[in-house]
Design a protein around this motif. Structure first.
Motif, PDB file in Angstrom:
ATOM      1  N   ARG A 204       0.846  -1.197   0.000  1.00  0.00           N
ATOM      2  CA  ARG A 204       0.000   0.000   0.000  1.00  0.00           C
ATOM      3  C   ARG A 204       0.884   1.251   0.000  1.00  0.00           C
ATOM      4  NH1 ARG A 204      -5.298   0.237   1.340  1.00  0.00           N
ATOM      5  NH2 ARG A 204      -5.132  -1.836   2.277  1.00  0.00           N
ATOM      6  N   LEU A 205       1.978   1.204   0.782  1.00  0.00           N
ATOM      7  CA  LEU A 205       2.877   2.361   0.856  1.00  0.00           C
ATOM      8  C   LEU A 205       3.488   2.665  -0.515  1.00  0.00           C
ATOM      9  CD1 LEU A 205       4.148   4.563   2.546  1.00  0.00           C
ATOM     10  CD2 LEU A 205       5.947   2.935   3.192  1.00  0.00           C
ATOM     11  N   ASP A 206       3.855   1.621  -1.286  1.00  0.00           N
ATOM     12  CA  ASP A 206       4.367   1.844  -2.651  1.00  0.00           C
ATOM     13  C   ASP A 206       3.385   2.686  -3.458  1.00  0.00           C
ATOM     14  OD1 ASP A 206       6.648   0.200  -2.333  1.00  0.00           O
ATOM     15  OD2 ASP A 206       5.571  -1.585  -3.052  1.00  0.00           O
ATOM     16  N   LEU A 207       2.116   2.333  -3.354  1.00  0.00           N
ATOM     17  CA  LEU A 207       1.092   2.984  -4.182  1.00  0.00           C
ATOM     18  C   LEU A 207       0.767   4.386  -3.671  1.00  0.00           C
ATOM     19  CD1 LEU A 207      -1.177  -0.080  -4.921  1.00  0.00           C
ATOM     20  CD2 LEU A 207       0.863   0.739  -6.129  1.00  0.00           C
ATOM     21  N   ILE A 208       0.811   4.576  -2.358  1.00  0.00           N
ATOM     22  CA  ILE A 208       0.593   5.915  -1.806  1.00  0.00           C
ATOM     23  C   ILE A 208       1.729   6.839  -2.239  1.00  0.00           C
ATOM     24  CG2 ILE A 208       0.551   7.252   0.342  1.00  0.00           C
ATOM     25  CD1 ILE A 208      -0.987   4.815   1.572  1.00  0.00           C
ATOM     26  N   LYS A 209       2.967   6.338  -2.163  1.00  0.00           N
ATOM     27  CA  LYS A 209       4.120   7.139  -2.603  1.00  0.00           C
ATOM     28  C   LYS A 209       4.012   7.461  -4.089  1.00  0.00           C
ATOM     29  CE  LYS A 209       7.675   5.464   0.604  1.00  0.00           C
ATOM     30  NZ  LYS A 209       8.930   4.676   0.661  1.00  0.00           N
ATOM     31  N   TYR A 210       3.625   6.462  -4.894  1.00  0.00           N
ATOM     32  CA  TYR A 210       3.511   6.704  -6.337  1.00  0.00           C
ATOM     33  C   TYR A 210       2.407   7.712  -6.619  1.00  0.00           C
ATOM     34  CZ  TYR A 210       3.291   6.332 -11.294  1.00  0.00           C
ATOM     35  OH  TYR A 210       3.299   6.671 -12.625  1.00  0.00           O
ATOM     36  N   ALA A 211       1.293   7.633  -5.904  1.00  0.00           N
ATOM     37  CA  ALA A 211       0.209   8.601  -6.104  1.00  0.00           C
ATOM     38  C   ALA A 211       0.718  10.017  -5.866  1.00  0.00           C
ATOM     39  CB  ALA A 211      -0.968   8.287  -5.181  1.00  0.00           C
ATOM     40  N   GLY A 212       1.480  10.189  -4.790  1.00  0.00           N
ATOM     41  CA  GLY A 212       2.021  11.516  -4.492  1.00  0.00           C
ATOM     42  C   GLY A 212       3.016  11.992  -5.527  1.00  0.00           C
ATOM     43  N   ALA A 213       3.870  11.093  -5.994  1.00  0.00           N
ATOM     44  CA  ALA A 213       4.890  11.471  -6.974  1.00  0.00           C
ATOM     45  C   ALA A 213       4.276  11.768  -8.336  1.00  0.00           C
ATOM     46  CB  ALA A 213       5.932  10.360  -7.104  1.00  0.00           C
ATOM     47  N   SER A 214       3.244  11.011  -8.698  1.00  0.00           N
ATOM     48  CA  SER A 214       2.676  11.148 -10.044  1.00  0.00           C
ATOM     49  C   SER A 214       1.520  12.137 -10.114  1.00  0.00           C
ATOM     50  CB  SER A 214       2.168   9.786 -10.534  1.00  0.00           C
ATOM     51  OG  SER A 214       1.036   9.374  -9.776  1.00  0.00           O
ATOM     52  N   GLY A 215       0.901  12.393  -8.973  1.00  0.00           N
ATOM     53  CA  GLY A 215      -0.295  13.235  -8.972  1.00  0.00           C
ATOM     54  C   GLY A 215      -1.560  12.461  -9.329  1.00  0.00           C
ATOM     55  N   ASP A 216      -1.455  11.129  -9.440  1.00  0.00           N
ATOM     56  CA  ASP A 216      -2.625  10.293  -9.756  1.00  0.00           C
ATOM     57  C   ASP A 216      -3.224   9.808  -8.446  1.00  0.00           C
ATOM     58  OD1 ASP A 216      -4.502   8.384 -10.466  1.00  0.00           O
ATOM     59  OD2 ASP A 216      -3.185   7.316 -11.853  1.00  0.00           O
TER      60      ASP A 216
END
Length: 143
Positions: free
Chosen positions: A23-35
């Motif tokens: 879940r943390l991978d995806l939360i970090k990616y959401a923040g980095a990508s803006g998605d």
């Protein structure tokens, strides 16, 4: 194999197996990508959308493919990607990244690339062009 430039058609890069998707991978990616689509981070929203649980961003999977080529960035660079998403990646999935040299010339190498989950199902497939840098002349020796 000493470098990517010495590869022959049909050879493969070493497979990279990612850690289980968290879940943390995806939360970090959401923040980095803006998605911030909640199907990627909130269980109830994913279920409301008809999914069995949250899913990884497709671009998270695609971006990880670059890890295959990171050891060779001194020899060239990723010029283009052409990717098709084949399946969903869920929390806990273990994704393996693979690349096989399909074509080459003195300036470019074309790889077939794919990401496969722990069940052997392709979740992403496509091609990637790696531009090979021209050899640099040796540095001048000091007197």
């Amino acid at each position: 194999m000493s470098g990517i430039g010495q590869m022959e058609v049909g050879e493969t890069l070493p497979v990279i197996q990612l850690e289980p998707v968290s879940r943390l991978d995806l939360i970090k990616y959401a923040g980095a990508s803006g998605d911030f689509n909640p199907i990627h981070t909130i269980d109830a929203e994913a279920e409301h959308a008809g999914l069995p649980g949250i899913i990884a961003h497709g671009m998270w999977t695609m971006g990880n493919l670059a890890k295959l080529f990171t050891p060779y960035l001194g020899e060239g660079f990723i010029e283009t990607y052409s990717i098709r998403f084949k399946g969903m990646v869920f929390l806990g999935d273990v994704v393996s990244l693979e690349a096989k040299l399909k074509e080459k010339d003195s300036e470019k190498q074309i790889f077939d690339v794919e990401a496969v989950n722990q069940d052997g199902k392709k979740v992403l497939a496509g091609s990637l062009a790696f531009a090979v840098l021209k050899n640099q002349p040796p540095a001048a020796q000091g007197s």
